[in-house]
Design a protein around this motif. Structure first.
Motif, PDB file in Angstrom:
ATOM      1  N   ASN A  40       0.833  -1.215   0.000  1.00 45.38           N
ATOM      2  CA  ASN A  40       0.000   0.000   0.000  1.00 45.38           C
ATOM      3  C   ASN A  40       0.863   1.259   0.000  1.00 45.38           C
ATOM      4  N   ALA A  41       1.938   1.243   0.812  1.00 52.46           N
ATOM      5  CA  ALA A  41       2.802   2.421   0.904  1.00 52.46           C
ATOM      6  C   ALA A  41       3.466   2.685  -0.445  1.00 52.46           C
ATOM      7  N   ALA A  44       1.052   4.173  -2.768  1.00 51.04           N
ATOM      8  CA  ALA A  44       0.789   5.580  -2.442  1.00 51.04           C
ATOM      9  C   ALA A  44       1.900   6.481  -2.988  1.00 51.04           C
ATOM     10  N   LYS A  47       1.439   6.732  -6.718  1.00 51.51           N
ATOM     11  CA  LYS A  47       0.362   7.672  -7.062  1.00 51.51           C
ATOM     12  C   LYS A  47       0.830   9.112  -6.972  1.00 51.51           C
ATOM     13  N   ASP A  82       5.178   6.130   5.106  1.00 52.27           N
ATOM     14  CA  ASP A  82       5.589   6.461   3.742  1.00 52.27           C
ATOM     15  C   ASP A  82       5.392   7.947   3.510  1.00 52.27           C
ATOM     16  N   ILE A  85       1.223   9.745  -1.324  1.00 47.75           N
ATOM     17  CA  ILE A  85       0.130  10.683  -1.594  1.00 47.75           C
ATOM     18  C   ILE A  85      -0.717  11.008  -0.366  1.00 47.75           C
ATOM     19  N   GLY A  86      -0.728  10.096   0.635  1.00 45.62           N
ATOM     20  CA  GLY A  86      -1.519  10.330   1.834  1.00 45.62           C
ATOM     21  C   GLY A  86      -3.013  10.351   1.554  1.00 45.62           C
ATOM     22  N   MET A  87      -3.782  10.696   2.568  1.00 44.90           N
ATOM     23  CA  MET A  87      -5.244  10.726   2.393  1.00 44.90           C
ATOM     24  C   MET A  87      -5.831  11.931   3.113  1.00 44.90           C
ATOM     25  N   ASN A  95     -11.728   5.015   2.222  1.00 44.66           N
ATOM     26  CA  ASN A  95     -10.802   3.913   1.942  1.00 44.66           C
ATOM     27  C   ASN A  95     -10.619   2.945   3.095  1.00 44.66           C
ATOM     28  N   LEU A  96     -10.608   3.475   4.299  1.00 46.08           N
ATOM     29  CA  LEU A  96     -10.342   2.589   5.438  1.00 46.08           C
ATOM     30  C   LEU A  96     -11.619   2.247   6.194  1.00 46.08           C
ATOM     31  N   GLY A 128      -5.642  -6.827   2.163  1.00 38.27           N
ATOM     32  CA  GLY A 128      -4.965  -5.530   2.162  1.00 38.27           C
ATOM     33  C   GLY A 128      -4.729  -4.965   3.545  1.00 38.27           C
ATOM     34  N   PHE A 129      -5.108  -3.729   3.707  1.00 35.80           N
ATOM     35  CA  PHE A 129      -4.855  -2.969   4.906  1.00 35.80           C
ATOM     36  C   PHE A 129      -5.296  -3.700   6.178  1.00 35.80           C
ATOM     37  N   TYR A 130      -6.421  -4.385   6.092  1.00 33.77           N
ATOM     38  CA  TYR A 130      -6.986  -4.980   7.310  1.00 33.77           C
ATOM     39  C   TYR A 130      -6.174  -6.140   7.844  1.00 33.77           C
ATOM     40  N   ALA A 174       1.484   8.629   4.869  1.00 33.59           N
ATOM     41  CA  ALA A 174       0.735   7.897   5.886  1.00 33.59           C
ATOM     42  C   ALA A 174       1.684   7.156   6.818  1.00 33.59           C
TER      43      ALA A 174
HETATM   44  P1  ADP Z   1      -6.326  -2.091  -1.784  1.00 29.98           P
HETATM   45  O1  ADP Z   1      -4.902  -1.707  -1.543  1.00 29.98           O
HETATM   46  O2  ADP Z   1      -6.497  -3.453  -2.339  1.00 29.98           O
HETATM   47  O3  ADP Z   1      -7.119  -1.054  -2.502  1.00 29.98           O
HETATM   48  P2  ADP Z   1      -6.536  -1.804   1.073  1.00 29.98           P
HETATM   49  O4  ADP Z   1      -7.586  -2.231   2.030  1.00 29.98           O
HETATM   50  O5  ADP Z   1      -5.173  -2.311   1.311  1.00 29.98           O
HETATM   51  O6  ADP Z   1      -7.053  -2.201  -0.356  1.00 29.98           O
HETATM   52  O7  ADP Z   1      -6.470  -0.229   1.056  1.00 29.98           O
HETATM   53  C1  ADP Z   1      -7.632   0.497   0.827  1.00 29.98           C
HETATM   54  C2  ADP Z   1      -7.294   1.841   0.274  1.00 29.98           C
HETATM   55  O8  ADP Z   1      -6.737   2.681   1.300  1.00 29.98           O
HETATM   56  C3  ADP Z   1      -6.256   1.859  -0.812  1.00 29.98           C
HETATM   57  O9  ADP Z   1      -6.840   1.595  -2.082  1.00 29.98           O
HETATM   58  C4  ADP Z   1      -5.723   3.283  -0.737  1.00 29.98           C
HETATM   59  O10 ADP Z   1      -6.595   4.160  -1.429  1.00 29.98           O
HETATM   60  C5  ADP Z   1      -5.827   3.584   0.740  1.00 29.98           C
HETATM   61  N1  ADP Z   1      -4.534   3.416   1.399  1.00 29.98           N
HETATM   62  C6  ADP Z   1      -4.086   2.332   2.067  1.00 29.98           C
HETATM   63  N2  ADP Z   1      -2.845   2.526   2.528  1.00 29.98           N
HETATM   64  C7  ADP Z   1      -2.473   3.765   2.127  1.00 29.98           C
HETATM   65  C8  ADP Z   1      -1.278   4.570   2.280  1.00 29.98           C
HETATM   66  N3  ADP Z   1      -0.205   4.107   2.928  1.00 29.98           N
HETATM   67  N4  ADP Z   1      -1.286   5.808   1.740  1.00 29.98           N
HETATM   68  C9  ADP Z   1      -2.358   6.269   1.072  1.00 29.98           C
HETATM   69  N5  ADP Z   1      -3.485   5.565   0.894  1.00 29.98           N
HETATM   70  C10 ADP Z   1      -3.557   4.328   1.410  1.00 29.98           C
END
Ligand code: ADP
Length: 631
Positions: A40-41, A44, A47, A82, A85-87, A95-96, A128-130, A174
């Motif tokens: 993910n990092a 980002a 992006k 990282d 691009i951050g959020m 996203n989360l 992914g993230f979870y 992030a």
């Molecule tokens: P996926 O990566 O498959 O889309 P994730 O659950 O891992 O699913 O992440 C969900 C979304 O959260 C990502 O698509 C991205 O938009 C955002 N995201 C996750 N980690 C980061 C990060 N480190 N920096 C920016 N955005 C992030």
């Protein structure tokens, strides 16, 4: 300004169940959380690089991209940070806050409770993230979107809710802070972390950094403070030469691009130079994703232009029927500011697409020739999608037809393992057609009365029972100059039978009276009544006129609410069958009618179709049974 209190949000209903399941199923391979977070990092950072082409101010003077992994053994925290691009606040929520995607409920139903199987399924779903919650009992994400001022902090214990609050002094990008569970404290160890990073993230194009490890002698001396150092190779894998990349590295990279937990079945890495210059790395997955059939899900390759990430799911580089292929295409010729719209019209893209399509088909052909077991595994997962190609892609039709696999009358079960080349190689003497039958199921196809004579003559018949089969076959004419022949069509040509056509005519003449009597009874129900050449065991069957729509297509049309053109079957009967001879000898007109109609309805039943007037059928059959029993 006073800080606002944290705001609380709920996850969707399925989220808790999904998280619990994921933690449980992935427990034995839990180190993968690090791969997911680094992935993910790195996305980002990709992006931001891309956005900054148009808006260089987003870089905020810091183009030294990296991913830093640090830990605090006393606090029990591990941080993955990282400067991508951050959020923004809204993006964090979107996203989360959305664990469950469309199709989640359906996905959960497919789980079996068997840990091994379920972990593979969870992998297909993509956690992914979870996956952070496999090792952490609380996760905190501090983030600030590039080019924005306000930082946000997202926090959750992975139960049913998360909180959001504003945060100050957040650097761009992030930082994911994991409060590790007691049983996951092993990750508070530099050596352990390095090993995991190297295993999973060596191929990431960005440096993944950690504090340099101090040896005990450093401790003794007045050593300078340790600094951050890259622990991965930090060179995008597809830019390396094929001979420098190990299989393990290819496999690790696959997991990064595909979010698949399983290893790929096969891959193909190529650099093309000349008029167009591009590199492609294409992977065939082992298993179909759970949403393969959902045509609305975006799919495609990761597109890079001169090593800069441009977009995910660039679907323009492969036809829809190759939507299961994963990988990367990196072009030297396309402009950096290329958009999806431009991709759709660009001739260079079409050229690359044609070449990549051929490459995938070649990869499949060579697997089919050399690794038959692998190819069979592939076919079982993706065969139906490949059939779409055989129906749609005229340019590659011959190659696609050669890749198809069918069940056949030579097999003992419904395994689809007969290719057309194998079929042609062993065709019977005098046979100049590829015979097939389409039915609702393998049992129906195999027991179809339409193929009785073919079976007796030792002619192999392909047994088709996928939903797509009638559509597919209706568009096919021949393979390697041999015509396809549907065993259910009226115009069937049987080997050896045509020469005997005078015999056939004789049979028609001899039965003319019976044919007329049956016609009178069946009336509007049928297009015609004829003496059959293809039956040996059964008294009768229904066949389709040359252009009539078969049962399978009819059902698909009806299900989609479209009008189906009316077409009637042709009733074929077998004059040598005792029931037909009884029918012929029947002088009681009522009984003749009952028997003729029962034979007609039974012909539908034999194909797995319900008689049009089921109650009428039962009544007639019961009358005949009672007579038989002397009632
Ligand atoms: P996926 O990566 O498959 O889309 P994730 O659950 O891992 O699913 O992440 C969900 C979304 O959260 C990502 O698509 C991205 O938009 C955002 N995201 C996750 N980690 C980061 C990060 N480190 N920096 C920016 N955005 C992030």
């Amino acid at each position: 300004m006073a800080q606002a209190a944290p705001e609380t949000f709920g996850f969707q209903t399925e989220a808790k169940q999904l998280l619990k399941l994921m933690i449980h199923s992935l427990y034995s391979s839990r180190e993968i959380f690090l791969r997911e977070l680094i992935s993910n990092a790195s996305d980002a950072i990709d992006k931001l690089r891309f956005e900054a082409i148009e808006r260089p101010e987003l870089i905020e003077g810091d183009a030294d991209y990296h991913i830093d992994i640090t830990f605090d053994a006393d606090a029990g925290t591990l941080t993955i940070a990282d400067n991508g691009i951050g959020m923004t606040r809204d993006e964090v929520i979107a996203n989360l806050g959305t664990i469950a995607r469309s199709g989640t409920a359906e996905f959960l139903e497919r789980l079996t409770g068997d840990q091994k199987k379920d972990s593979a399924l969870i992998g297909q779903f993509g956690v992914g993230f979870y996956s952070a919650f496999i090792v952490a009992d609380e996760v905190e994400v501090r983030t600030r979107g590039a080019g924005t001022d306000d930082g946000v902090c997202w926090r959750s214990r992975g139960e049913d809710q998360f909180t959001i609050e504003s945060a100050s002094d957040v650097p761009r990008g992030a930082q994911v802070v994991l409060h590790l569970k007691d049983d996951a404290k092993e990750f508070l160890d530099g050596y352990r972390l390095r090993a995991v990073v190297r295993r999973y993230s060596d191929h990431i194009g960005v440096p993944v950094r950690m504090l340099e490890e101090r040896t005990s002698s450093d401790d003794d001396a007045e050593a300078p403070e340790p600094t951050m150092e890259a622990v991965n190779e930090a060179k995008a894998l597809w830019t390396r030469s094929r001979s420098d990349v190990t299989d393990d590295e290819y496999k690790a990279f696959y997991k990064h691009v595909s979010h698949d937990f399983e290893e790929p079945l096969s891959w193909s890495h190529n650099r093309v130079e000349g008029k167009l210059e591009y590199t492609s790395l294409l992977y065939l997955p082992k298993r179909a994703p759970f949403d393969l059939w959902n045509r609305d899900v975006p799919r495609g390759l990761k597109l890079y232009v001169q090593r800069v990430f441009i977009m995910d799911e660039a679907e323009q580089f492969l036809p829809l029927y190759l939507r299961f292929v994963k990988g990367v295409v990196d072009s030297n010729d396309l402009p950096l500011n290329v958009s999806r719209e431009i991709l759709q019209q660009d001739e260079r893209v079409t050229t690359i697409k044609n070449a990549l399509t051929k490459r995938v088909l070649t990869m499949l052909k060579s697997m089919a020739d050399k690794e038959a077991d692998d190819y069979q595994a592939f076919w079982d997962e993706f065969g139906e999608v490949l059939k779409e190609g055989a129906g749609e892609d005229f340019a590659n039709r011959e190659a696609l037809l050669g890749l198809l696999r069918f069940a056949s009358t030579r097999g003992d079960d419904n395994t689809k393992n007969v290719g057309l080349d194998a079929y042609l190689e062993r065709k019977a003497e005098g046979q100049d057609k590829i015979y097939y039958v389409v039915a609702e199921s393998w049992e129906h196809a195999r027991n179809s009365p339409h193929i009785e004579v073919l079976k007796e003559q030792g002619i192999e018949v392909l047994l088709l029972f996928d939903r797509i089969d009638e559509w597919l076959m209706s568009g096919l004419d021949q393979y390697k100059d041999v015509q396809f022949q549907d065993a259910m069509r009226a115009d069937i040509a049987l080997p050896g039978k045509d020469e005997e056509s005078t015999e056939g005519d004789k049979a028609d003449d001899a039965n003319e009276a019976l044919t007329e009597r049956i016609k009178t009874v069946l009336g509007e129900r049928v297009e015609d009544v004829v003496v059959s050449k293809r039956l040996s065991q059964s008294p009768a069957c229904l066949v389709l006129g040359q252009f009539a729509m078969g049962a399978q297509m009819r059902r698909i049309f009806e299900a989609s609410g479209q009008a189906v053109p009316e077409s009637k079957p042709i009733f074929e009967y077998n004059p040598t069958h005792p029931l037909i001879q009884r029918l012929d000898a029947e002088s009681d007109e009522d009984r003749f009618e009952d028997l003729a109609l029962v034979l007609f309805d039974q012909a539908a039943l034999a194909e797995g179709e319900a008689p049009a007037d089921a109650a009428g059928y039962v009544n007639r059959l019961n009358r005949l049974l009672l007579e038989l029993m002397g009632g």
